[in-house]
Write a protein that holds these residues in place. Structure first.
Motif, PDB file in Angstrom:
ATOM      1  N   PHE A   1       7.135  58.233  27.294  1.00  0.00           N
ATOM      2  CA  PHE A   1       8.520  57.780  27.341  1.00  0.00           C
ATOM      3  C   PHE A   1       8.864  57.350  25.921  1.00  0.00           C
ATOM      4  O   PHE A   1       8.234  56.442  25.378  1.00  0.00           O
ATOM      5  CB  PHE A   1       8.708  56.604  28.307  1.00  0.00           C
ATOM      6  N   PRO A   2       9.841  57.997  25.278  1.00  0.00           N
ATOM      7  CA  PRO A   2      10.146  57.682  23.883  1.00  0.00           C
ATOM      8  C   PRO A   2      10.722  56.277  23.720  1.00  0.00           C
ATOM      9  O   PRO A   2      11.135  55.643  24.686  1.00  0.00           O
ATOM     10  CB  PRO A   2      11.174  58.746  23.495  1.00  0.00           C
ATOM     11  N   ALA A   3      10.753  55.812  22.490  1.00  0.00           N
ATOM     12  CA  ALA A   3      11.243  54.465  22.177  1.00  0.00           C
ATOM     13  C   ALA A   3      12.778  54.444  22.223  1.00  0.00           C
ATOM     14  O   ALA A   3      13.448  54.532  21.196  1.00  0.00           O
ATOM     15  CB  ALA A   3      10.728  54.023  20.810  1.00  0.00           C
ATOM     16  N   ILE A   4      13.310  54.332  23.445  1.00  0.00           N
ATOM     17  CA  ILE A   4      14.763  54.283  23.632  1.00  0.00           C
ATOM     18  C   ILE A   4      15.198  53.026  24.386  1.00  0.00           C
ATOM     19  O   ILE A   4      16.387  52.779  24.530  1.00  0.00           O
ATOM     20  CB  ILE A   4      15.283  55.529  24.390  1.00  0.00           C
ATOM     21  N   PHE A   5      14.237  52.235  24.852  1.00  0.00           N
ATOM     22  CA  PHE A   5      14.550  51.092  25.708  1.00  0.00           C
ATOM     23  C   PHE A   5      14.686  49.806  24.894  1.00  0.00           C
ATOM     24  O   PHE A   5      13.957  49.576  23.939  1.00  0.00           O
ATOM     25  CB  PHE A   5      13.458  50.915  26.769  1.00  0.00           C
TER      26      PHE A   5
ATOM     27  N   VAL B   1       2.042  46.880  20.108  1.00  0.00           N
ATOM     28  CA  VAL B   1       1.638  47.529  21.358  1.00  0.00           C
ATOM     29  C   VAL B   1       1.157  46.462  22.327  1.00  0.00           C
ATOM     30  O   VAL B   1       0.642  45.430  21.922  1.00  0.00           O
ATOM     31  CB  VAL B   1       0.524  48.591  21.156  1.00  0.00           C
ATOM     32  N   ARG B   2       1.348  46.725  23.597  1.00  0.00           N
ATOM     33  CA  ARG B   2       0.818  45.852  24.644  1.00  0.00           C
ATOM     34  C   ARG B   2      -0.453  46.482  25.208  1.00  0.00           C
ATOM     35  O   ARG B   2      -0.669  47.684  25.082  1.00  0.00           O
ATOM     36  CB  ARG B   2       1.845  45.708  25.779  1.00  0.00           C
ATOM     37  N   PRO B   3      -1.275  45.675  25.887  1.00  0.00           N
ATOM     38  CA  PRO B   3      -2.465  46.248  26.540  1.00  0.00           C
ATOM     39  C   PRO B   3      -2.055  47.302  27.585  1.00  0.00           C
ATOM     40  O   PRO B   3      -0.941  47.261  28.113  1.00  0.00           O
ATOM     41  CB  PRO B   3      -3.111  45.042  27.222  1.00  0.00           C
ATOM     42  N   PHE B   4      -2.965  48.216  27.867  1.00  0.00           N
ATOM     43  CA  PHE B   4      -2.690  49.251  28.860  1.00  0.00           C
ATOM     44  C   PHE B   4      -2.584  48.642  30.256  1.00  0.00           C
ATOM     45  O   PHE B   4      -3.340  47.735  30.607  1.00  0.00           O
ATOM     46  CB  PHE B   4      -3.777  50.325  28.838  1.00  0.00           C
ATOM     47  N   SER B   5      -1.638  49.158  31.014  1.00  0.00           N
ATOM     48  CA  SER B   5      -1.414  48.743  32.403  1.00  0.00           C
ATOM     49  C   SER B   5      -1.096  49.996  33.200  1.00  0.00           C
ATOM     50  O   SER B   5      -0.143  50.715  32.864  1.00  0.00           O
ATOM     51  CB  SER B   5      -0.243  47.747  32.468  1.00  0.00           C
ATOM     52  N   ASN B   6      -1.895  50.299  34.210  1.00  0.00           N
ATOM     53  CA  ASN B   6      -1.735  51.523  35.005  1.00  0.00           C
ATOM     54  C   ASN B   6      -1.764  52.769  34.125  1.00  0.00           C
ATOM     55  O   ASN B   6      -1.062  53.734  34.383  1.00  0.00           O
ATOM     56  CB  ASN B   6      -0.459  51.486  35.827  1.00  0.00           C
ATOM     57  N   GLY B   7      -2.560  52.736  33.048  1.00  0.00           N
ATOM     58  CA  GLY B   7      -2.724  53.893  32.186  1.00  0.00           C
ATOM     59  C   GLY B   7      -1.700  54.042  31.073  1.00  0.00           C
ATOM     60  O   GLY B   7      -1.731  55.024  30.341  1.00  0.00           O
ATOM     61  N   PHE B   8      -0.788  53.082  30.940  1.00  0.00           N
ATOM     62  CA  PHE B   8       0.251  53.164  29.917  1.00  0.00           C
ATOM     63  C   PHE B   8       0.335  51.874  29.119  1.00  0.00           C
ATOM     64  O   PHE B   8       0.120  50.787  29.644  1.00  0.00           O
ATOM     65  CB  PHE B   8       1.615  53.438  30.556  1.00  0.00           C
ATOM     66  N   SER B   9       0.678  52.021  27.850  1.00  0.00           N
ATOM     67  CA  SER B   9       0.894  50.873  26.972  1.00  0.00           C
ATOM     68  C   SER B   9       2.318  50.926  26.451  1.00  0.00           C
ATOM     69  O   SER B   9       2.777  51.978  25.976  1.00  0.00           O
ATOM     70  CB  SER B   9      -0.075  50.924  25.790  1.00  0.00           C
ATOM     71  N   ALA B  10       3.027  49.808  26.543  1.00  0.00           N
ATOM     72  CA  ALA B  10       4.357  49.719  25.943  1.00  0.00           C
ATOM     73  C   ALA B  10       4.184  49.555  24.445  1.00  0.00           C
ATOM     74  O   ALA B  10       3.310  48.827  23.985  1.00  0.00           O
ATOM     75  CB  ALA B  10       5.128  48.537  26.529  1.00  0.00           C
ATOM     76  N   PHE B  11       5.005  50.250  23.666  1.00  0.00           N
ATOM     77  CA  PHE B  11       4.977  50.115  22.214  1.00  0.00           C
ATOM     78  C   PHE B  11       6.379  49.820  21.695  1.00  0.00           C
ATOM     79  O   PHE B  11       7.367  50.148  22.336  1.00  0.00           O
ATOM     80  CB  PHE B  11       4.394  51.366  21.542  1.00  0.00           C
ATOM     81  N   ASN B  12       6.423  49.177  20.536  1.00  0.00           N
ATOM     82  CA  ASN B  12       7.693  48.830  19.913  1.00  0.00           C
ATOM     83  C   ASN B  12       7.730  49.402  18.503  1.00  0.00           C
ATOM     84  O   ASN B  12       6.737  49.358  17.784  1.00  0.00           O
ATOM     85  CB  ASN B  12       7.858  47.305  19.863  1.00  0.00           C
TER      86      ASN B  12
ATOM     87  N   PHE C   1      11.228  40.669  18.817  1.00  0.00           N
ATOM     88  CA  PHE C   1      12.680  40.803  18.876  1.00  0.00           C
ATOM     89  C   PHE C   1      13.076  42.161  18.318  1.00  0.00           C
ATOM     90  O   PHE C   1      12.453  42.676  17.393  1.00  0.00           O
ATOM     91  CB  PHE C   1      13.359  39.717  18.027  1.00  0.00           C
ATOM     92  N   GLY C   2      14.150  42.709  18.858  1.00  0.00           N
ATOM     93  CA  GLY C   2      14.729  43.936  18.319  1.00  0.00           C
ATOM     94  C   GLY C   2      13.854  45.149  18.486  1.00  0.00           C
ATOM     95  O   GLY C   2      12.879  45.164  19.229  1.00  0.00           O
ATOM     96  N   GLY C   3      14.246  46.179  17.786  1.00  0.00           N
ATOM     97  CA  GLY C   3      13.533  47.445  17.874  1.00  0.00           C
ATOM     98  C   GLY C   3      13.754  48.112  19.218  1.00  0.00           C
ATOM     99  O   GLY C   3      14.576  47.678  20.028  1.00  0.00           O
ATOM    100  N   LYS C   4      13.038  49.146  19.448  1.00  0.00           N
ATOM    101  CA  LYS C   4      13.097  49.898  20.704  1.00  0.00           C
ATOM    102  C   LYS C   4      11.693  50.029  21.263  1.00  0.00           C
ATOM    103  O   LYS C   4      10.705  50.049  20.526  1.00  0.00           O
ATOM    104  CB  LYS C   4      13.692  51.294  20.486  1.00  0.00           C
ATOM    105  N   TRP C   5      11.620  50.133  22.577  1.00  0.00           N
ATOM    106  CA  TRP C   5      10.349  50.220  23.298  1.00  0.00           C
ATOM    107  C   TRP C   5      10.192  51.583  23.952  1.00  0.00           C
ATOM    108  O   TRP C   5      11.160  52.205  24.365  1.00  0.00           O
ATOM    109  CB  TRP C   5      10.297  49.152  24.387  1.00  0.00           C
ATOM    110  N   GLY C   6       8.943  52.014  24.065  1.00  0.00           N
ATOM    111  CA  GLY C   6       8.581  53.224  24.788  1.00  0.00           C
ATOM    112  C   GLY C   6       7.192  53.021  25.382  1.00  0.00           C
ATOM    113  O   GLY C   6       6.646  51.911  25.337  1.00  0.00           O
ATOM    114  N   PHE C   7       6.609  54.088  25.920  1.00  0.00           N
ATOM    115  CA  PHE C   7       5.278  54.018  26.515  1.00  0.00           C
ATOM    116  C   PHE C   7       4.416  55.166  26.036  1.00  0.00           C
ATOM    117  O   PHE C   7       4.879  56.301  25.927  1.00  0.00           O
ATOM    118  CB  PHE C   7       5.362  54.089  28.049  1.00  0.00           C
TER     119      PHE C   7
END
Length: 92
Positions: free
Chosen positions: A63-67, A19-30, A48-54
């Motif tokens: 936002f589901p892990a589709i990115f 997970v990344r730190p929160f930014s504008n109320g959202f955290s990116a996760f992998n 590396f790899g995997g999919k990202w969401g928020f």
């Protein structure tokens, strides 16, 4: 990874690879990725790899892990990539 408050209470369970730190109320996760040390810096890693969401601060996957790649939200927008396509997610 997940999140805890300042007293050590789990606020968002540890269910994400990264997970990344929160930014504008959202955290990116992998999910499904892996990390490797980058360069000679002791604490510098790259995911590396995997999919990202928020997730939001309540732990809801908004936002589901589709990115394939994501930036943090900056000025209420984040650049995301799926395959060869890049576009912005914009918050109201």
């Amino acid at each position: 990874m997940g999140f805890a408050d300042m007293e050590g209470n789990v606020v968002i369970p540890m269910v994400y690879f990264f997970v990344r730190p929160f930014s504008n109320g959202f955290s990116a996760f992998n999910v499904g990725g892996w990390m490797e040390k980058e360069g000679d810096l002791e604490n510098h890693i790259r995911i590396f790899g995997g999919k990202w969401g928020f997730i939001n601060k309540q732990g809801i996957e908004v936002f589901p892990a589709i990115f394939d790649h994501v930036s943090d939200f900056n000025d209420k927008e984040a650049l995301v990539k799926i395959g060869n396509y890049e576009f912005y997610l914009k918050l109201n």
